[in-house]
Design a protein around this motif. Structure first.
Motif, PDB file in Angstrom:
ATOM      1  N   SER A   1     -31.913 -19.480 -75.153  1.00  0.00           N
ATOM      2  CA  SER A   1     -32.502 -20.802 -74.916  1.00  0.00           C
ATOM      3  C   SER A   1     -33.421 -21.240 -76.048  1.00  0.00           C
ATOM      4  O   SER A   1     -33.659 -22.431 -76.228  1.00  0.00           O
ATOM      5  CB  SER A   1     -33.283 -20.812 -73.597  1.00  0.00           C
ATOM      6  OG  SER A   1     -34.535 -20.159 -73.737  1.00  0.00           O
TER       7      SER A   1
ATOM      8  N   ASN B   1     -37.059 -28.307 -63.765  1.00  0.00           N
ATOM      9  CA  ASN B   1     -36.698 -27.007 -64.320  1.00  0.00           C
ATOM     10  C   ASN B   1     -37.226 -25.856 -63.464  1.00  0.00           C
ATOM     11  O   ASN B   1     -36.618 -24.793 -63.391  1.00  0.00           O
ATOM     12  CB  ASN B   1     -37.247 -26.852 -65.741  1.00  0.00           C
ATOM     13  CG  ASN B   1     -36.661 -27.849 -66.702  1.00  0.00           C
ATOM     14  OD1 ASN B   1     -37.249 -28.906 -66.920  1.00  0.00           O
ATOM     15  ND2 ASN B   1     -35.509 -27.541 -67.257  1.00  0.00           N
TER      16      ASN B   1
ATOM     17  N   GLY C   1     -35.150 -23.744 -61.055  1.00  0.00           N
ATOM     18  CA  GLY C   1     -34.358 -22.620 -61.547  1.00  0.00           C
ATOM     19  C   GLY C   1     -34.967 -21.272 -61.200  1.00  0.00           C
ATOM     20  O   GLY C   1     -34.269 -20.254 -61.167  1.00  0.00           O
TER      21      GLY C   1
ATOM     22  N   TRP D   1     -28.533 -15.821 -64.154  1.00  0.00           N
ATOM     23  CA  TRP D   1     -28.115 -16.664 -65.277  1.00  0.00           C
ATOM     24  C   TRP D   1     -28.137 -18.144 -64.911  1.00  0.00           C
ATOM     25  O   TRP D   1     -28.569 -18.976 -65.712  1.00  0.00           O
ATOM     26  CB  TRP D   1     -26.734 -16.249 -65.782  1.00  0.00           C
ATOM     27  CG  TRP D   1     -26.819 -15.128 -66.765  1.00  0.00           C
ATOM     28  CD1 TRP D   1     -26.959 -13.802 -66.482  1.00  0.00           C
ATOM     29  CD2 TRP D   1     -26.802 -15.237 -68.182  1.00  0.00           C
ATOM     30  NE1 TRP D   1     -27.027 -13.082 -67.648  1.00  0.00           N
ATOM     31  CE2 TRP D   1     -26.924 -13.935 -68.705  1.00  0.00           C
ATOM     32  CE3 TRP D   1     -26.682 -16.313 -69.069  1.00  0.00           C
ATOM     33  CZ2 TRP D   1     -26.941 -13.670 -70.078  1.00  0.00           C
ATOM     34  CZ3 TRP D   1     -26.687 -16.053 -70.431  1.00  0.00           C
ATOM     35  CH2 TRP D   1     -26.820 -14.748 -70.921  1.00  0.00           C
ATOM     36  N   LEU D   2     -27.696 -18.461 -63.702  1.00  0.00           N
ATOM     37  CA  LEU D   2     -27.747 -19.855 -63.254  1.00  0.00           C
ATOM     38  C   LEU D   2     -29.191 -20.345 -63.208  1.00  0.00           C
ATOM     39  O   LEU D   2     -29.504 -21.436 -63.682  1.00  0.00           O
ATOM     40  CB  LEU D   2     -27.093 -19.995 -61.874  1.00  0.00           C
ATOM     41  CG  LEU D   2     -27.203 -21.376 -61.234  1.00  0.00           C
ATOM     42  CD1 LEU D   2     -26.475 -22.427 -62.067  1.00  0.00           C
ATOM     43  CD2 LEU D   2     -26.675 -21.347 -59.812  1.00  0.00           C
TER      44      LEU D   2
ATOM     45  N   ALA E   1     -30.518 -20.846 -66.699  1.00  0.00           N
ATOM     46  CA  ALA E   1     -29.920 -22.040 -67.305  1.00  0.00           C
ATOM     47  C   ALA E   1     -30.654 -23.288 -66.833  1.00  0.00           C
ATOM     48  O   ALA E   1     -30.960 -24.191 -67.625  1.00  0.00           O
ATOM     49  CB  ALA E   1     -28.437 -22.127 -66.974  1.00  0.00           C
ATOM     50  N   LEU E   2     -30.963 -23.340 -65.523  1.00  0.00           N
ATOM     51  CA  LEU E   2     -31.707 -24.490 -64.974  1.00  0.00           C
ATOM     52  C   LEU E   2     -33.149 -24.504 -65.467  1.00  0.00           C
ATOM     53  O   LEU E   2     -33.680 -25.534 -65.864  1.00  0.00           O
ATOM     54  CB  LEU E   2     -31.673 -24.456 -63.446  1.00  0.00           C
ATOM     55  CG  LEU E   2     -30.299 -24.598 -62.795  1.00  0.00           C
ATOM     56  CD1 LEU E   2     -30.382 -24.326 -61.303  1.00  0.00           C
ATOM     57  CD2 LEU E   2     -29.732 -25.985 -63.068  1.00  0.00           C
TER      58      LEU E   2
ATOM     59  N   SER F   1     -30.976 -25.270 -70.638  1.00  0.00           N
ATOM     60  CA  SER F   1     -30.257 -24.868 -71.844  1.00  0.00           C
ATOM     61  C   SER F   1     -28.749 -24.892 -71.647  1.00  0.00           C
ATOM     62  O   SER F   1     -28.217 -24.171 -70.793  1.00  0.00           O
ATOM     63  CB  SER F   1     -30.705 -23.455 -72.232  1.00  0.00           C
ATOM     64  OG  SER F   1     -29.921 -22.940 -73.273  1.00  0.00           O
ATOM     65  N   LEU F   2     -28.071 -25.680 -72.474  1.00  0.00           N
ATOM     66  CA  LEU F   2     -26.607 -25.708 -72.433  1.00  0.00           C
ATOM     67  C   LEU F   2     -26.000 -24.377 -72.874  1.00  0.00           C
ATOM     68  O   LEU F   2     -25.057 -23.895 -72.238  1.00  0.00           O
ATOM     69  CB  LEU F   2     -26.069 -26.862 -73.265  1.00  0.00           C
ATOM     70  CG  LEU F   2     -26.346 -28.262 -72.699  1.00  0.00           C
ATOM     71  CD1 LEU F   2     -25.812 -29.336 -73.636  1.00  0.00           C
ATOM     72  CD2 LEU F   2     -25.739 -28.413 -71.320  1.00  0.00           C
TER      73      LEU F   2
ATOM     74  N   SER G   1     -26.161 -22.052 -70.039  1.00  0.00           N
ATOM     75  CA  SER G   1     -25.150 -22.462 -69.062  1.00  0.00           C
ATOM     76  C   SER G   1     -23.773 -21.955 -69.461  1.00  0.00           C
ATOM     77  O   SER G   1     -23.008 -21.480 -68.614  1.00  0.00           O
ATOM     78  CB  SER G   1     -25.105 -23.985 -68.923  1.00  0.00           C
ATOM     79  OG  SER G   1     -26.330 -24.477 -68.464  1.00  0.00           O
TER      80      SER G   1
ATOM     81  N   CYS H   1     -23.574 -18.354 -68.691  1.00  0.00           N
ATOM     82  CA  CYS H   1     -23.366 -18.175 -67.257  1.00  0.00           C
ATOM     83  C   CYS H   1     -21.894 -18.362 -66.907  1.00  0.00           C
ATOM     84  O   CYS H   1     -21.311 -17.545 -66.185  1.00  0.00           O
ATOM     85  CB  CYS H   1     -24.240 -19.155 -66.472  1.00  0.00           C
ATOM     86  SG  CYS H   1     -24.111 -18.995 -64.682  1.00  0.00           S
ATOM     87  N   ILE H   2     -21.288 -19.400 -67.448  1.00  0.00           N
ATOM     88  CA  ILE H   2     -19.867 -19.660 -67.187  1.00  0.00           C
ATOM     89  C   ILE H   2     -19.006 -18.517 -67.739  1.00  0.00           C
ATOM     90  O   ILE H   2     -18.071 -18.055 -67.078  1.00  0.00           O
ATOM     91  CB  ILE H   2     -19.442 -21.024 -67.774  1.00  0.00           C
ATOM     92  CG1 ILE H   2     -20.110 -22.148 -66.982  1.00  0.00           C
ATOM     93  CG2 ILE H   2     -17.925 -21.172 -67.789  1.00  0.00           C
ATOM     94  CD1 ILE H   2     -20.027 -23.505 -67.644  1.00  0.00           C
TER      95      ILE H   2
END
Length: 163
Positions: free
Chosen positions: A26, A43, A46, A102-103, A106-107, A111-112, A115, A118-119
């Motif tokens: 991030s 945020n 998250g 991770w989710l 990301a929230l 941070s893209l 994310s 996480c995917i």
């Protein structure tokens, strides 16, 4: 020795891999929602999955230690089938916790790249890790694992019945 190894993994390896790594990622790009170096109100939501993930990991660790045999074979083949504790609700409580972590990060970090991490983890766990582990458990524990697999969902949700 088993307990020390479990503590090392749960207290060092998992926090580094699922806490420090998302934080470091991030830092490489823009953090959406952050103002003056601090997370915005949205945020902070998250932190809920992060907290749930930490609690689930601790519960899983305690359950695993409680079921640890006196002699443990190191390797990828488990020596005991654990079906209580968090394993009553999901066959994969550690993966559920790690993905929730991770989710959450990301929230929290907005941070893209986190994310995308996480995917990537979701895909790796679903397409590679869990199917391989399920084949191993079925080979080692046979009918006991198949009955457990029929009762308890892979992830979360409604438990299957034993019709």
């Amino acid at each position: 020795m088993t307990i020390l190894l479990a503590l090392f993994v749960c207290l060092i390896v998992i926090p580094l891999g699922h806490g420090a790594v998302p934080w470091a990622i991030s830092r490489l790009t823009h953090r959406y929602g952050w103002i003056n170096g601090s997370p915005g109100f949205w945020n902070l939501f998250g932190l809920i999955p992060v907290g749930v993930a930490a609690a689930l990991l601790i519960w899983t660790l305690i359950t695993g230690i409680a079921h640890a045999p006196k002699t443990v074979r190191l390797g990828l083949v488990p020596s005991v089938l654990i079906i209580d504790g968090p394993y009553r609700f999901t066959r994969n409580p550690m993966y559920v916790a790690e993905l929730a972590s991770w989710l959450g990060w990301a929230l929290f970090f907005g941070s893209l790249p986190v994310s995308l991490g996480c995917i990537t983890l979701v895909l790796a766990v679903n397409l590679v890790l869990v199917p391989r582990e399920e084949r191993t458990l079925e080979a080692v524990f046979g009918q006991a694992y198949l009955m457990y697999k029929k009762r308890v969902p892979r992830w979360l949700g409604q438990a299957n019945s034993l019709r």
